[in-house]
Design a protein around this motif. Structure first.
Motif, mmCIF file in Angstrom:
data_model
loop_
_atom_site.group_PDB
_atom_site.id
_atom_site.type_symbol
_atom_site.label_atom_id
_atom_site.label_comp_id
_atom_site.label_asym_id
_atom_site.label_seq_id
_atom_site.Cartn_x
_atom_site.Cartn_y
_atom_site.Cartn_z
ATOM 1 N N PRO A 113 0.968 -1.095 -0.039
ATOM 2 C CA PRO A 113 -0.098 0.165 -0.392
ATOM 3 C C PRO A 113 0.827 1.886 0.092
ATOM 4 N N TYR A 114 1.736 1.370 0.136
ATOM 5 C CA TYR A 114 2.592 2.572 -0.134
ATOM 6 C C TYR A 114 2.920 2.781 -1.012
ATOM 7 N N PRO A 115 2.610 4.461 -1.511
ATOM 8 C CA PRO A 115 2.350 4.983 -2.898
ATOM 9 C C PRO A 115 3.171 4.866 -3.157
ATOM 10 N N SER A 116 3.409 4.758 -4.569
ATOM 11 C CA SER A 116 4.111 4.059 -5.670
ATOM 12 C C SER A 116 5.015 5.494 -6.127
ATOM 13 N N ASP A 117 5.376 6.394 -5.953
ATOM 14 C CA ASP A 117 6.186 6.973 -5.153
ATOM 15 C C ASP A 117 6.736 7.904 -4.282
ATOM 16 N N ILE A 118 6.140 6.940 -3.545
ATOM 17 C CA ILE A 118 7.436 7.359 -2.174
ATOM 18 C C ILE A 118 8.444 7.439 -2.089
ATOM 19 N N SER A 119 9.229 8.435 -2.192
ATOM 20 C CA SER A 119 10.963 8.954 -1.762
ATOM 21 C C SER A 119 11.617 7.321 -0.881
ATOM 22 N N GLU A 120 12.806 7.910 -1.343
ATOM 23 C CA GLU A 120 13.783 7.112 -0.908
ATOM 24 C C GLU A 120 13.750 7.280 1.100
ATOM 25 N N ASP A 121 13.505 8.074 2.001
ATOM 26 C CA ASP A 121 14.015 8.498 2.552
ATOM 27 C C ASP A 121 12.829 8.297 3.726
ATOM 28 N N ALA A 122 11.664 8.344 3.130
ATOM 29 C CA ALA A 122 9.861 7.751 3.552
ATOM 30 C C ALA A 122 10.020 6.606 3.191
ATOM 31 N N ALA A 123 10.680 6.257 2.969
ATOM 32 C CA ALA A 123 10.765 4.387 2.895
ATOM 33 C C ALA A 123 11.902 4.107 3.871
ATOM 34 N N ARG A 124 12.702 4.535 3.774
ATOM 35 C CA ARG A 124 14.147 3.912 4.617
ATOM 36 C C ARG A 124 13.642 4.062 6.177
ATOM 37 N N ALA A 125 12.389 5.111 6.399
ATOM 38 C CA ALA A 125 11.782 5.352 7.905
ATOM 39 C C ALA A 125 10.849 3.951 8.198
ATOM 40 N N ALA A 126 10.342 3.730 6.606
ATOM 41 C CA ALA A 126 9.219 3.046 7.370
ATOM 42 C C ALA A 126 9.760 1.776 7.221
ATOM 43 N N TRP A 127 10.515 1.511 6.760
ATOM 44 C CA TRP A 127 11.485 -0.007 6.899
ATOM 45 C C TRP A 127 12.323 -0.671 8.041
ATOM 46 N N MET A 128 13.355 0.263 7.782
ATOM 47 C CA MET A 128 14.429 0.592 9.306
ATOM 48 C C MET A 128 14.196 1.079 10.181
ATOM 49 N N ASP A 129 13.389 2.755 10.142
ATOM 50 C CA ASP A 129 14.305 2.926 11.026
ATOM 51 C C ASP A 129 12.347 2.603 12.080
ATOM 52 N N THR A 130 10.782 2.733 11.651
ATOM 53 C CA THR A 130 9.780 2.687 12.538
ATOM 54 C C THR A 130 9.052 1.065 13.070
ATOM 55 N N PRO A 131 9.836 0.306 12.411
ATOM 56 C CA PRO A 131 10.277 -1.055 13.462
ATOM 57 C C PRO A 131 10.386 -1.376 14.022
ATOM 58 N N SER A 132 10.316 -2.462 14.350
ATOM 59 C CA SER A 132 10.993 -2.960 15.834
ATOM 60 C C SER A 132 12.284 -3.791 15.661
ATOM 61 N N ALA A 133 12.540 -4.286 14.019
ATOM 62 C CA ALA A 133 13.551 -4.858 14.012
ATOM 63 C C ALA A 133 13.448 -5.379 12.654
ATOM 64 N N THR A 134 14.295 -5.640 11.856
ATOM 65 C CA THR A 134 14.506 -5.142 10.134
ATOM 66 C C THR A 134 15.392 -5.879 9.927
ATOM 67 N N TYR A 135 14.811 -7.235 9.652
ATOM 68 C CA TYR A 135 15.760 -8.552 9.018
ATOM 69 C C TYR A 135 16.949 -7.658 7.460
ATOM 70 N N VAL A 136 17.674 -8.727 6.860
ATOM 71 C CA VAL A 136 17.632 -8.982 5.360
ATOM 72 C C VAL A 136 18.260 -10.610 5.221
ATOM 73 N N ALA A 137 17.788 -11.361 3.509
ATOM 74 C CA ALA A 137 18.093 -12.195 3.424
ATOM 75 C C ALA A 137 19.587 -12.035 2.574
ATOM 76 N N VAL A 138 20.696 -11.750 2.584
ATOM 77 C CA VAL A 138 21.544 -12.151 2.018
ATOM 78 C C VAL A 138 22.490 -13.588 1.267
ATOM 79 N N ARG A 139 22.862 -13.277 0.134
ATOM 80 C CA ARG A 139 22.938 -14.351 -1.258
ATOM 81 C C ARG A 139 24.525 -13.858 -1.939
#
Length: 235
Positions: free
Chosen positions: A103-129
């Motif tokens: 549901p994120y806006p299609s034109d979401i800015s990188e700063d807003a995206a980073r805040a939503a995915w990295m800053d606001t949550p309790s924890a964020t994880y990545v899969a790395v190959r």
């Protein structure tokens, strides 16, 4: 501590103080104390409040140490670091721009995206190959206060890595992490009904459909489509 966790903790402490004051006031009133005496009893209850009860009641999960790297077939899953963001953004942006599953806006800015995915949550994880981020997920309380024992999670997988078990690994890992962090259940609030592959996977991994939101998602190609609410108790 993230801003979201700070906000949730403040809300939990505020609610605990209100509850303590109410209990003290009501107990004193029932004992026949005058209004002034009951008020003093309520205030005393707040002053003597043991805030560890806020955590014990499950209003907000207790902080926990970070886990080590989890090994899967061909890739690792670990806590995200600030340096991982560029890798996440490389697939976050085109997925969101497509407008078919998030549901994120299609034109979401990188700063807003980073805040939503990295800053606001309790924890964020990545899969790395092979040193490259191929997927990511976050965990956060679904609601504040008395709903904070249920977590919400969001997942994204690089389209180039789909079909390799990354989504399954992220969901399995997220359930284990949610339990470790003190959450009791997991809820997905807006699973787009046209996303058959995701729905099949979530059901396979133990989630039950508990609701349908008619025409709740504005799909870029299909227009207004239904969204599902999925839920899993983690105990």
């Amino acid at each position: 501590m993230t801003r979201e966790r700070e906000r949730l903790l403040a809300e939990a402490v505020r609610q605990a103080c209100i509850d303590a004051w109410r209990e003290g006031y009501e107990a004193a009133s029932m004992s026949g104390l005058c209004a002034e005496g009951a008020l003093e009893a309520g205030l005393s209850a707040v002053q003597n409040l043991d805030l560890t009860s806020v955590f014990a009641l499950g209003r907000i999960p207790q902080p926990a140490a970070q886990t080590q790297v989890a090994k899967f077939d061909g890739f690792d899953v670990r806590h995200a670091t600030p340096g991982d963001w560029s890798g996440i953004w490389s697939f976050f942006r085109p997925i969101v721009e497509a407008g078919e599953s998030y549901p994120y806006p299609s034109d979401i800015s990188e700063d807003a995206a980073r805040a939503a995915w990295m800053d606001t949550p309790s924890a964020t994880y990545v899969a790395v190959r092979d040193g490259r981020v191929v997927g990511s997920y976050y965990l956060k309380p679904n609601q504040p206060g008395r709903g904070a024992h249920v977590c919400n999670a969001g997942y994204m997988v690089d389209p180039a890595a789909r079909g390799g078990g990354v989504a399954t690994a992220l969901c399995v890992h997220s359930q284990a992490e949610a339990r470790r962090l003190g959450f009791r259940a997991m809820q997905f609030n807006l699973v787009v009904a046209s996303n058959a592959a995701a729905i099949h996977l979530w059901r396979k991994l133990g989630f039950e459909q508990v609701g349908v939101l008619p025409r709740a998602f504005d799909h870029a190609r299909l227009g207004l489509v239904d969204a599902l609410v999925l839920y899993r108790w983690l105990d």
